[in-house]
Write a protein that holds these residues in place. Structure first.
Motif, mmCIF file in Angstrom:
data_model
loop_
_atom_site.group_PDB
_atom_site.id
_atom_site.type_symbol
_atom_site.label_atom_id
_atom_site.label_comp_id
_atom_site.label_asym_id
_atom_site.label_seq_id
_atom_site.Cartn_x
_atom_site.Cartn_y
_atom_site.Cartn_z
ATOM 1 N N PHE A 40 0.797 -0.944 0.123
ATOM 2 C CA PHE A 40 -0.225 0.195 0.113
ATOM 3 C C PHE A 40 0.538 1.447 0.110
ATOM 4 O O PHE A 40 0.356 2.809 -0.692
ATOM 5 N N TYR A 43 2.408 1.447 -3.473
ATOM 6 C CA TYR A 43 0.737 2.325 -4.364
ATOM 7 C C TYR A 43 1.092 3.052 -4.072
ATOM 8 O O TYR A 43 0.354 4.118 -5.322
ATOM 9 N N SER A 44 1.073 3.954 -3.002
ATOM 10 C CA SER A 44 0.727 5.288 -2.686
ATOM 11 C C SER A 44 1.708 6.563 -3.377
ATOM 12 O O SER A 44 1.225 6.965 -3.857
ATOM 13 N N LEU A 47 1.033 6.473 -6.783
ATOM 14 C CA LEU A 47 -0.235 7.151 -6.984
ATOM 15 C C LEU A 47 0.083 9.175 -6.410
ATOM 16 O O LEU A 47 0.078 10.043 -7.783
ATOM 17 N N GLY A 196 -0.839 2.741 -9.916
ATOM 18 C CA GLY A 196 -0.661 4.175 -8.471
ATOM 19 C C GLY A 196 -2.183 4.339 -8.177
ATOM 20 O O GLY A 196 -2.373 3.803 -7.006
ATOM 21 N N THR A 200 -3.889 1.470 -4.843
ATOM 22 C CA THR A 200 -3.809 1.968 -4.042
ATOM 23 C C THR A 200 -5.016 1.743 -3.402
ATOM 24 O O THR A 200 -5.325 1.670 -1.749
ATOM 25 N N GLY A 204 -5.410 -0.692 -0.065
ATOM 26 C CA GLY A 204 -5.979 -0.342 0.526
ATOM 27 C C GLY A 204 -7.422 -0.855 1.427
ATOM 28 O O GLY A 204 -7.505 -1.260 2.886
#
Length: 348
Positions: A40, A43-44, A47, A196, A200, A204
């Motif tokens: 996570f 990916y954040s 993003l 991303g 996310t 999440g």
């Protein structure tokens, strides 16, 4: 070109090594097992960087236009990528390190098959021989693990772990083939931005369902925070750099090159986790590199799309084209021989 490919592949292996060492250190020293939380964070970061870059674009390649045209495809891609990461890490809780290393190679033939049908890649005999040599190197590495006693940690259910590895390797193959197609036909930023965004959201939601208790049990200090930071930076570097390597090589070539990541992790483990050393590790590294170089020495080719059949009917345009072809034809040549053996050439 081969030297460049080798260097790029080993840089990816070092990024993977960084993620493996930090994850293992978190698990062994601090009993922190949070693969989804670690994904996570990655990916954040994607993003924050790449999805923001897409949001600042205008025109046909803007974030809104991409979502409007291909949103459902990127949902499946994000799901495949997130679950591949989760399944491989989760498998270590059920099966052995040896099984993970062996079965993880299942992704390479799956990747080649997908590349054959989707990317229209065509392989020669030398490519299959090179893959076989690389897998032999992995087998040698597993043999070294057995001799060093690294396979002793049996999980609770080996069958579940093995199935998770096979599924994860297959999902990785789907993600890598999709990545190669997007990078070579669309753009690197689009791939990373969409992964991303949807990665996310998916990670999440899964994080809130399956790992919220593990996160609450973490006894935070600066060392744990530093390990999470190093893991996130290595994973971010891996995701950011892999499309660059895939663009100049291929997804299959990249996956062969990063087989050495486990060996780099071992070399760090000799000093951090006090692993036993075996000369077979050096041999396995050499075998894998020989196979990798052999694979890169001969480029694959791309099959040409099947030509469309020509229309049999002759309309006005075709008739005019036929007349033009007749006008442009070369004049007929007539050769005559006379008694004096003089050659007379005349054209009609």
């Amino acid at each position: 070109h081969i030297l460049k490919t080798i260097i790029l592949g080993q840089m990816l292996s070092l990024f993977i090594c960084g993620t493996a060492v930090t994850s293992q250190y978190l698990a062994e020293q601090y009993q922190v097992n949070t693969p989804m939380f670690q994904s996570f964070i990655n990916y954040s970061l994607l993003l924050l960087v790449y999805t923001t870059m897409l949001a600042l674009r205008t025109g046909s390649d803007s974030l809104w236009q991409i979502l409007k045209q291909r949103w459902w495809k990127y949902i499946f891609l994000g799901l495949a990528d997130v679950e591949a990461n989760y399944m491989i890490v989760k498998a270590y809780q059920y099966t052995t390190l040896t099984s993970v290393q062996l079965l993880d190679c299942f992704g390479i033939p799956v990747l080649m098959a997908l590349s054959w049908f989707i990317l229209r890649a065509r392989y020669r005999l030398i490519h299959f021989l090179a893959v076989a040599i690389c897998l032999l190197g992995v087998g040698t590495m597993v043999g070294a693990d057995i001799l060093a006693g690294r396979q002793d940690s049996e999980g609770s259910d080996v069958v579940i772990g093995d199935v998770l590895v096979l599924l994860g390797a297959s999902l990785y193959a789907i993600s890598n083939v999709s990545e190669e197609y997007i990078v070579k036909n669309l753009s690197r930023v689009e791939f990373l931005g969409m992964v991303g965004l949807f990665g996310t959201v998916i990670s999440g939601l899964q994080l809130a369902i399956v790992e919220h208790r593990e996160i609450m049990r973490i006894q935070w200090n600066w060392k744990i925070a530093l390990l999470f930071t190093v893991f996130a930076l290595c994973m971010f570097g891996l995701y950011s750099f892999m499309p660059v390597v895939i663009k100049v090589t291929s997804a299959t070539s990249v996956n062969l090159g990063i087989l050495t990541a486990d060996l780099y992790s071992l070399f760090f483990g000799l000093f951090i986790f006090f692993y036993k050393f075996s000369g077979l590790y050096i041999l396995s590294f050499v075998i894998i590199m020989v196979g990798f170089i052999l694979y890169c020495s001969t480029p694959t080719r791309t099959a040409e799309p099947t030509a469309l059949p020509q229309p049999s009917s002759t309309g006005l345009d075709n008739a005019a084209l036929k007349l033009d072809e007749n006008d442009s034809e070369s004049p007929a040549v007539t050769v005559q021989f006379t008694r004096g053996e003089t050659v007379v050439v005349s054209t009609d």
